[in-house]
Design a protein around this motif. Sequence first.
Motif, PDB file in Angstrom:
ATOM      1  N   VAL A  29       1.093  -1.271  -0.087  1.00  0.00           N
ATOM      2  CA  VAL A  29      -0.651  -0.058   0.079  1.00  0.00           C
ATOM      3  C   VAL A  29       0.508   1.173  -0.092  1.00  0.00           C
ATOM      4  O   VAL A  29       0.456   2.466  -0.676  1.00  0.00           O
ATOM      5  CB  VAL A  29      -0.793   0.136   0.901  1.00  0.00           C
ATOM      6  CG1 VAL A  29      -1.577   1.034   1.103  1.00  0.00           C
ATOM      7  CG2 VAL A  29      -1.646  -0.838   0.789  1.00  0.00           C
ATOM      8  N   SER A  43       0.433   5.903   6.500  1.00  0.00           N
ATOM      9  CA  SER A  43       0.303   5.844   7.314  1.00  0.00           C
ATOM     10  C   SER A  43      -0.800   7.237   7.652  1.00  0.00           C
ATOM     11  O   SER A  43      -1.716   7.033   7.948  1.00  0.00           O
ATOM     12  CB  SER A  43       0.280   5.285   9.139  1.00  0.00           C
ATOM     13  OG  SER A  43       0.903   4.425   8.684  1.00  0.00           O
ATOM     14  N   LEU A  89      -3.717   7.786   5.921  1.00  0.00           N
ATOM     15  CA  LEU A  89      -4.132   6.829   5.894  1.00  0.00           C
ATOM     16  C   LEU A  89      -5.414   7.218   6.360  1.00  0.00           C
ATOM     17  O   LEU A  89      -6.772   7.438   6.547  1.00  0.00           O
ATOM     18  CB  LEU A  89      -4.114   5.476   5.757  1.00  0.00           C
ATOM     19  CG  LEU A  89      -3.872   4.672   4.366  1.00  0.00           C
ATOM     20  CD1 LEU A  89      -2.509   3.459   4.858  1.00  0.00           C
ATOM     21  CD2 LEU A  89      -5.012   4.276   3.018  1.00  0.00           C
ATOM     22  N   HIS A  90      -4.170   7.469   8.258  1.00  0.00           N
ATOM     23  CA  HIS A  90      -5.435   7.911   9.036  1.00  0.00           C
ATOM     24  C   HIS A  90      -6.647   8.964   8.890  1.00  0.00           C
ATOM     25  O   HIS A  90      -7.568   9.204   9.288  1.00  0.00           O
ATOM     26  CB  HIS A  90      -4.624   8.110  10.305  1.00  0.00           C
ATOM     27  CG  HIS A  90      -4.089   7.490  11.263  1.00  0.00           C
ATOM     28  ND1 HIS A  90      -5.688   6.279  11.992  1.00  0.00           N
ATOM     29  CD2 HIS A  90      -3.485   5.955  10.983  1.00  0.00           C
ATOM     30  CE1 HIS A  90      -4.912   5.651  12.578  1.00  0.00           C
ATOM     31  NE2 HIS A  90      -3.779   4.564  12.355  1.00  0.00           N
ATOM     32  N   LEU A 125      -8.616   5.850   8.229  1.00  0.00           N
ATOM     33  CA  LEU A 125      -9.096   4.309   7.168  1.00  0.00           C
ATOM     34  C   LEU A 125      -8.071   3.734   8.498  1.00  0.00           C
ATOM     35  O   LEU A 125      -6.826   4.285   8.747  1.00  0.00           O
ATOM     36  CB  LEU A 125      -8.229   4.115   5.737  1.00  0.00           C
ATOM     37  CG  LEU A 125      -8.769   2.746   5.244  1.00  0.00           C
ATOM     38  CD1 LEU A 125     -10.570   3.129   4.998  1.00  0.00           C
ATOM     39  CD2 LEU A 125      -7.984   3.357   4.180  1.00  0.00           C
ATOM     40  N   PRO A 152      -0.451   0.029   5.731  1.00  0.00           N
ATOM     41  CA  PRO A 152       0.801   0.190   4.738  1.00  0.00           C
ATOM     42  C   PRO A 152       1.202  -0.413   4.315  1.00  0.00           C
ATOM     43  O   PRO A 152       1.901  -0.502   3.234  1.00  0.00           O
ATOM     44  CB  PRO A 152       1.079   1.907   4.932  1.00  0.00           C
ATOM     45  CG  PRO A 152       1.351   1.894   6.538  1.00  0.00           C
ATOM     46  CD  PRO A 152       0.384   0.874   7.185  1.00  0.00           C
ATOM     47  N   GLU A 178     -11.246  -1.055  -0.675  1.00  0.00           N
ATOM     48  CA  GLU A 178      -9.896  -0.267   0.006  1.00  0.00           C
ATOM     49  C   GLU A 178      -8.665  -0.262  -0.979  1.00  0.00           C
ATOM     50  O   GLU A 178      -8.093   0.966  -0.939  1.00  0.00           O
ATOM     51  CB  GLU A 178      -9.232  -1.917   0.503  1.00  0.00           C
ATOM     52  CG  GLU A 178      -9.964  -2.227   1.830  1.00  0.00           C
ATOM     53  CD  GLU A 178      -9.334  -3.399   2.615  1.00  0.00           C
ATOM     54  OE1 GLU A 178      -9.880  -3.241   4.103  1.00  0.00           O
ATOM     55  OE2 GLU A 178      -9.290  -4.102   2.277  1.00  0.00           O
ATOM     56  N   VAL A 221      -6.828   3.848  -1.912  1.00  0.00           N
ATOM     57  CA  VAL A 221      -5.559   3.344  -2.160  1.00  0.00           C
ATOM     58  C   VAL A 221      -5.051   4.706  -2.289  1.00  0.00           C
ATOM     59  O   VAL A 221      -3.930   5.450  -2.247  1.00  0.00           O
ATOM     60  CB  VAL A 221      -4.364   1.804  -2.010  1.00  0.00           C
ATOM     61  CG1 VAL A 221      -3.175   1.854  -2.575  1.00  0.00           C
ATOM     62  CG2 VAL A 221      -4.530   1.344  -1.072  1.00  0.00           C
ATOM     63  N   ALA A 258      -5.848   7.681  -1.268  1.00  0.00           N
ATOM     64  CA  ALA A 258      -4.515   8.451  -0.460  1.00  0.00           C
ATOM     65  C   ALA A 258      -3.725   8.800  -1.572  1.00  0.00           C
ATOM     66  O   ALA A 258      -2.850  10.128  -1.638  1.00  0.00           O
ATOM     67  CB  ALA A 258      -4.184   7.302   0.709  1.00  0.00           C
TER      68      ALA A 258
END
Lengths: 321, 495, 319
Positions: free
Chosen positions: B98, B124, B127-128, B132, B136, B147, B151, B154
């Motif tokens: 990821v 991370s 994503l946070h 989410l 990673p 998901e 990504v 993100a």
Amino acid sequence: MRARGIGQSSNFFSHYARQLGTLSGLLGLCVVLWAATPFFLTVSNLLNVAEQAAIIAIVAVGMTFVIITGGIDLSVGSVLAFAGVVMAEALHRDVPVPLALAVALGTGLFCGLVNGALITLGRLPPFIATLGMMSVARGTALMFTEGRPVSGFSGGFRSLATGEVLGLPISVVIMVGVYVLAHVVLTRTKLGRYTYAIGGNEEAALLSGVNVKLYKAAVYGISGMLSGLAAVLLTARLNSAQPIAGMMYELDAIAATVIGGTSLLGGEGTVVGTLIGALIMAVLRNGLNILGVSSFVQQVVIGSVIITAVLIDMWLKRRAG
Amino acid sequence: MTDAPVLEMREIRKTFPGVLALDGVDFELRRGEVHILLGENGAGKSTLMKILSGAYQKSAGRVTLDGNEIEVKNPAHAQSLGIATIYQEFNLVPHLSVGENIFLGREPVRLGFIERREVNRRASEILHGLGLDLDPRRPVKGLRVAEQQMVEVAKALSLDARVLIMDEPTAALTEHEIKELFEAIRGLKAKGVSVVYISHRMEELFEIGDRVTVLRDGRSTGTFDVRETNKFELIRLMVNRDLTELFPKEHAARGAEVLRVEGLTTRGGLRDVSFSLHQGEVLGIAGLLGAGRTELARAIFGLDKVERGMVSINGQVKRIGSPRAAINSGLGFLTEDRKAQGLVLPLSVKDNLCLPSVDKFTRLGFVDAKRERQAADRYVKELRIRTPGLEQKVVYLSGGNQQKVVLSKWLCSEAEIFIFDEPTRGVDVGAKAEIYQLMNRLAAAGVAIIMISSELPEILGMSDRILVMRAGTIACEFGAGEATQEKILECALGE
Amino acid sequence: MKKGLVLLLLAALSLSLTNCQRGGEQAGGGRQRIALVMKTANNPFFIEMQKGAEEAAKRLNVELVVQAAEREVDVEKQMQIVENLIQTHVAALCVTPSGSREIVPAIDKANKANIPVVIVDTRVDAKALADSGGRVATFIGSDNYEGGKVAGEFLAKHLNGKGKVAVLEGIPGHETGDSRLRGFRDALKATPGIEIVASQTANWERDQGFNVFQNILQSHPDVSAVFACSDLMALGAVEAIAAAKKTGQIAVVGFDALAEARDAIKQGSMVATVAQSPDRMGAMAVENAVKLLKGEQVQPEFVVPIKLVTKETLSEGGK
């Protein structure tokens, strides 16, 4: 997308635009050679070039059919050699010339149909099937002749290379005939329509009731048969059938086809383009010879022309799409 | 939300050979808004966005970002300007993690080595920020579709995107995943990111959108505040006609039995399938994915080998071993995947249309192009196929028009039994209605229709009779008016 | 249209290349043009030949055009080159035939254009030439049969009349290779203690020489000598012997006396090679072509002497 009444004519233009591009390339090349050397633009040299182009040009017709179906035929050169030596043996055994010609075409057809069967019934990728045939046909030709050329034929057979019709070499007349026929087949007949359909989308063609296996095999058969015809002309030209003849012809034929605008992905292409492609290669070789360019430089120039032609073709396509 | 436009597109024109795709479109995007782009397939939505993302070059018009005129040269240039696009097909490398995907091509490097820890830390963080909880270090290939999409989001955020273009983002998502995505989008809005959201789905529009711009035939038919408009008005603007009824079903007179299938069993998974079909009848076939619906169509059409059972047409038992035999027996098959199976994309409208019936136009091996053109011209007019000419390659037609070409193929081959597999998949509202009308006309003319569909409203709305398949066999049969969504689902699930 | 442009550019490029090549010669103005068509331009033997021919051309003040096909065995390409040169009205044509019979139609065409033909290195098949009624002004080459014989006699002595011998042949049907082979075999007939245990073609190529001889070593590990019809194949065999760690145990005899082969003899990985003089052949071809153009009579055949090259002859300093 919004359809505007721009109509069919623009479409027709774009359809043939690519051939116009290739043709202007050929003409441009001729103009340069005309300016560079007095020996190029003479009737006798132009006939000479046409004669030199004929053999590859005929093989390239079969290649064009195969490539339009989305396939490839790497065996054409070997099949040519095999058909040539089989015919030569037949001629040495006093088989009448017409029958010997049929033997050459038949041998080519047979090899082509074996390719077709391997691809359709055996489900082999065309690359693999014809790569195998390339080796098998070459090996068989060498075994058949113990590696020696079979040479020396009657004047009747030789006249295929030395004779003329209306002032044109016979091989050139045959080449023109093959192209006219192939053009008609591709544009006017069911076989032609199906050839494009299979290359454009095999699954859709199958679901539209096209007997995909039959027509694919037929196309490889045509390619093989034309290799047989090329073998006749080459054998008559050299007065000898060599088991090692036709090496790398597959690459020349693919090059002529691709320069002519046929996509290796299948579904598109014309024999008119291929003819122009074959002529470009022949004119280039002839011109470089006449100019006294070394064979090393010739290879560089020819390779560059192939790459450039395809680059431009792809660029035109991207712009159109 | 402020009203200052981040991005403005004015008088955008785009032409392709023979086609005017965009004819002076205006579009404006404000800071922190979700702007829905609505329109039929081929209306120009994707073209407009591809110009913005640098995939296409505009033929004329002006684009300004923060008041400065820009010329987007290519996708990389668009990214550097803060314009990111998330396509339906993701651009992720399945074997990379990821974090590696998010920073692909921009990895933090020290002494020639990628700083993996730094990659994962920053991934991370992003994503946070999206709410989410995703490791990673996991490889992308193991992720759910939703998901993977996050990504992509993100990745866009890691580029500091200010404008995010999302093309049909919910097409492959479940109800729950859609909710998660919408949460993330709201988060982005709050950060001031502007979102262009392309979708067919009316329900979503009212849930997530702030404003909506409707495109039709390469022109904008207006921009509205979502709260001040409604579904019917938008549909009218999209298709320029009122759709009072989505499923304009007309019941045709039921005639003689044309197709009878008995005990059909194949290695592909059909078990003992029996049913009959009459002239003028639309037989809906419902069922879950993998229940054997497409296999049934393939077996009848001669594509899969039949182990046991028989098929009779007009009272005569037929051995159908190939599509050719099926076509000769009067069958026509409109496959689920138009582009992969229905059409030869590089061939012309005419050639596609005549492909199954080339024999009809062939004398002594030669195809009579004049008669072909006459036939093709007739269907193009009758079905109102929008094309600049018969020689246009079908690849340049819109989805709905492509579907009409497929339909014409079978009309031209004079098929009497039509098998429609997912006839309206990927087709927009207007074209859908047209296809339903055509089905009505076919049925009225005595054609028998098998309609395989995963859309229950379509099955309920258009069928005279409904078969539900489960595990390779027919589990239930319903008459018209008898079935409900619940009953069909119960049967399909085997409860 | 763009394609045309690019082709123009390419052609212009090739033109400019030719011009630099021909720049010096063009100054000569109305000098006569003689063509030398070789089998290939990428084999040391032919590079030597070209050098000899070029020197002679300079000396005699004629223009020389040298052309060759990409591959040595490509008879059709060679025919095309001859046809194309005929179109440029060269005054005389020197050819090393890629195929002894396949060259005949090309000779016919030159005859028809009244261009005298000088054959170099490889003989034209006499029957094929007679059948077509073709005419060749002269042949210049070494006696390959004699060369093979000399190699065979040397090897018989070297092995003290006893041992197993392997042979690497050229492409079957090539007059050159066939003659060398015949000479070699005839020489060994006189020595019954020597047996030819394997005789296979390596198609004149070095890498095939390597592979074929490696295979022979598998089936006949006890061979004590190998005769290759060309040095390139012999050098391939030398490498195969080295790979089998048998260097020095197997006597290698080649043909052509390439520089690399001479080195190999000095180092002991080969024992002998047969020297032809390709540079001499090239020079004589041009000299005789010039004579023909002056209307002088030339002999129907010139044999360029051959010489065995061994460690001894090399240390004597003789070439």
